[in-house]
Design a protein around this motif. Structure first.
Motif, PDB file in Angstrom:
ATOM      1  N   GLN A   2      20.649  -2.830  11.501  1.00 17.99           N
ATOM      2  CA  GLN A   2      19.859  -4.059  11.585  1.00 17.99           C
ATOM      3  C   GLN A   2      20.757  -5.295  11.478  1.00 17.99           C
ATOM      4  O   GLN A   2      20.590  -6.257  12.223  1.00 17.99           O
ATOM      5  CB  GLN A   2      18.780  -4.078  10.488  1.00 17.99           C
ATOM      6  N   GLU A   3      21.705  -5.251  10.574  1.00 20.21           N
ATOM      7  CA  GLU A   3      22.627  -6.381  10.412  1.00 20.21           C
ATOM      8  C   GLU A   3      23.457  -6.604  11.679  1.00 20.21           C
ATOM      9  O   GLU A   3      23.671  -7.732  12.101  1.00 20.21           O
ATOM     10  CB  GLU A   3      23.549  -6.151   9.210  1.00 20.21           C
ATOM     11  N   ALA A   4      23.887  -5.528  12.293  1.00 19.50           N
ATOM     12  CA  ALA A   4      24.657  -5.641  13.536  1.00 19.50           C
ATOM     13  C   ALA A   4      23.809  -6.293  14.623  1.00 19.50           C
ATOM     14  O   ALA A   4      24.281  -7.182  15.339  1.00 19.50           O
ATOM     15  CB  ALA A   4      25.125  -4.258  13.991  1.00 19.50           C
ATOM     16  N   LYS A   5      22.559  -5.886  14.746  1.00 21.31           N
ATOM     17  CA  LYS A   5      21.676  -6.466  15.754  1.00 21.31           C
ATOM     18  C   LYS A   5      21.452  -7.951  15.501  1.00 21.31           C
ATOM     19  O   LYS A   5      21.478  -8.754  16.433  1.00 21.31           O
ATOM     20  CB  LYS A   5      20.348  -5.711  15.772  1.00 21.31           C
ATOM     21  N   ILE A   6      21.273  -8.320  14.250  1.00 22.06           N
ATOM     22  CA  ILE A   6      21.083  -9.734  13.899  1.00 22.06           C
ATOM     23  C   ILE A   6      22.331 -10.541  14.256  1.00 22.06           C
ATOM     24  O   ILE A   6      22.234 -11.607  14.865  1.00 22.06           O
ATOM     25  CB  ILE A   6      20.729  -9.883  12.408  1.00 22.06           C
ATOM     26  N   LEU A   7      23.493 -10.041  13.876  1.00 15.98           N
ATOM     27  CA  LEU A   7      24.738 -10.757  14.161  1.00 15.98           C
ATOM     28  C   LEU A   7      24.977 -10.894  15.660  1.00 15.98           C
ATOM     29  O   LEU A   7      25.432 -11.937  16.124  1.00 15.98           O
ATOM     30  CB  LEU A   7      25.923 -10.060  13.487  1.00 15.98           C
ATOM     31  N   LEU A   8      24.640  -9.886  16.420  1.00 13.29           N
ATOM     32  CA  LEU A   8      24.826  -9.955  17.867  1.00 13.29           C
ATOM     33  C   LEU A   8      23.897 -10.986  18.499  1.00 13.29           C
ATOM     34  O   LEU A   8      24.268 -11.666  19.446  1.00 13.29           O
ATOM     35  CB  LEU A   8      24.583  -8.583  18.506  1.00 13.29           C
ATOM     36  N   THR A  11      24.684 -14.968  16.333  1.00 17.39           N
ATOM     37  CA  THR A  11      25.999 -15.599  16.185  1.00 17.39           C
ATOM     38  C   THR A  11      26.738 -15.543  17.510  1.00 17.39           C
ATOM     39  O   THR A  11      26.340 -14.814  18.423  1.00 17.39           O
ATOM     40  CB  THR A  11      26.873 -14.896  15.115  1.00 17.39           C
ATOM     41  N   ASP A  12      27.807 -16.300  17.583  1.00 17.81           N
ATOM     42  CA  ASP A  12      28.660 -16.212  18.768  1.00 17.81           C
ATOM     43  C   ASP A  12      29.949 -15.452  18.449  1.00 17.81           C
ATOM     44  O   ASP A  12      30.920 -15.525  19.186  1.00 17.81           O
ATOM     45  CB  ASP A  12      28.963 -17.599  19.325  1.00 17.81           C
ATOM     46  N   TRP A  13      29.931 -14.710  17.347  1.00  8.02           N
ATOM     47  CA  TRP A  13      31.080 -13.872  16.997  1.00  8.02           C
ATOM     48  C   TRP A  13      31.277 -12.822  18.077  1.00  8.02           C
ATOM     49  O   TRP A  13      30.312 -12.294  18.623  1.00  8.02           O
ATOM     50  CB  TRP A  13      30.862 -13.159  15.682  1.00  8.02           C
ATOM     51  N   ASN A  14      32.550 -12.495  18.339  1.00  8.03           N
ATOM     52  CA  ASN A  14      32.770 -11.412  19.293  1.00  8.03           C
ATOM     53  C   ASN A  14      32.524 -10.068  18.591  1.00  8.03           C
ATOM     54  O   ASN A  14      32.364 -10.002  17.377  1.00  8.03           O
ATOM     55  CB  ASN A  14      34.158 -11.506  19.947  1.00  8.03           C
ATOM     56  N   VAL A  15      32.472  -9.022  19.382  1.00 11.87           N
ATOM     57  CA  VAL A  15      32.134  -7.697  18.851  1.00 11.87           C
ATOM     58  C   VAL A  15      33.146  -7.256  17.796  1.00 11.87           C
ATOM     59  O   VAL A  15      32.775  -6.654  16.786  1.00 11.87           O
ATOM     60  CB  VAL A  15      32.014  -6.664  19.991  1.00 11.87           C
ATOM     61  N   SER A  16      34.404  -7.587  17.980  1.00 10.38           N
ATOM     62  CA  SER A  16      35.435  -7.226  16.995  1.00 10.38           C
ATOM     63  C   SER A  16      35.163  -7.883  15.648  1.00 10.38           C
ATOM     64  O   SER A  16      35.256  -7.241  14.600  1.00 10.38           O
ATOM     65  CB  SER A  16      36.816  -7.644  17.479  1.00 10.38           C
ATOM     66  N   GLU A  17      34.813  -9.156  15.676  1.00  5.19           N
ATOM     67  CA  GLU A  17      34.524  -9.870  14.434  1.00  5.19           C
ATOM     68  C   GLU A  17      33.320  -9.262  13.720  1.00  5.19           C
ATOM     69  O   GLU A  17      33.317  -9.128  12.490  1.00  5.19           O
ATOM     70  CB  GLU A  17      34.268 -11.352  14.716  1.00  5.19           C
ATOM     71  N   ILE A  18      32.321  -8.891  14.475  1.00  6.33           N
ATOM     72  CA  ILE A  18      31.135  -8.273  13.878  1.00  6.33           C
ATOM     73  C   ILE A  18      31.495  -6.918  13.291  1.00  6.33           C
ATOM     74  O   ILE A  18      31.111  -6.603  12.162  1.00  6.33           O
ATOM     75  CB  ILE A  18      30.004  -8.157  14.915  1.00  6.33           C
ATOM     76  N   LEU A  22      31.353  -5.853   9.230  1.00 10.39           N
ATOM     77  CA  LEU A  22      30.531  -4.732   8.757  1.00 10.39           C
ATOM     78  C   LEU A  22      31.391  -3.592   8.219  1.00 10.39           C
ATOM     79  O   LEU A  22      30.912  -2.494   7.992  1.00 10.39           O
ATOM     80  CB  LEU A  22      29.633  -4.236   9.894  1.00 10.39           C
ATOM     81  N   GLU A  23      32.663  -3.882   8.028  1.00  6.96           N
ATOM     82  CA  GLU A  23      33.630  -2.988   7.404  1.00  6.96           C
ATOM     83  C   GLU A  23      34.001  -1.768   8.237  1.00  6.96           C
ATOM     84  O   GLU A  23      34.373  -0.729   7.711  1.00  6.96           O
ATOM     85  CB  GLU A  23      33.172  -2.583   6.004  1.00  6.96           C
ATOM     86  N   TYR A  24      33.913  -1.901   9.552  1.00  9.54           N
ATOM     87  CA  TYR A  24      34.461  -0.879  10.434  1.00  9.54           C
ATOM     88  C   TYR A  24      35.945  -1.170  10.584  1.00  9.54           C
ATOM     89  O   TYR A  24      36.327  -2.303  10.831  1.00  9.54           O
ATOM     90  CB  TYR A  24      33.790  -0.911  11.815  1.00  9.54           C
ATOM     91  N   THR A  25      36.761  -0.152  10.444  1.00  8.22           N
ATOM     92  CA  THR A  25      38.204  -0.357  10.565  1.00  8.22           C
ATOM     93  C   THR A  25      38.649  -0.323  12.023  1.00  8.22           C
ATOM     94  O   THR A  25      39.721  -0.814  12.351  1.00  8.22           O
ATOM     95  CB  THR A  25      38.982   0.698   9.764  1.00  8.22           C
ATOM     96  N   GLU A  26      37.835   0.255  12.885  1.00  9.86           N
ATOM     97  CA  GLU A  26      38.126   0.331  14.318  1.00  9.86           C
ATOM     98  C   GLU A  26      36.902  -0.126  15.094  1.00  9.86           C
ATOM     99  O   GLU A  26      35.788   0.337  14.847  1.00  9.86           O
ATOM    100  CB  GLU A  26      38.467   1.762  14.729  1.00  9.86           C
TER     101      GLU A  26
END
Length: 51
Positions: A2-8, A11-18, A22-26
């Motif tokens: 849900q947080e990923a969907k909200i951020l996408l 926000t205008d953050w790119n996918v890497s920033e999101i 969200l604490e993904y290392t890759e």
């Protein structure tokens, strides 16, 4: 997820920033997880809002 969907959508953050926020290392792990659960990539999901 849900947080990923909200951020996408909100926000205008790119996918890497999101992914890193969200604490993904890759980024690929984030993309694969997202696609597995929603059957679309984060970029495709984001682009739907502009259609």
């Amino acid at each position: 997820m849900q947080e990923a969907k909200i951020l996408l959508k909100q926000t205008d953050w790119n996918v890497s920033e999101i992914a890193f926020s969200l604490e993904y290392t890759e980024v690929t792990h984030f993309n694969n997880f997202f696609k597995k659960h929603l059957d679309t990539t984060p970029t495709q999901f984001r682009n739907v809002r502009f259609s």
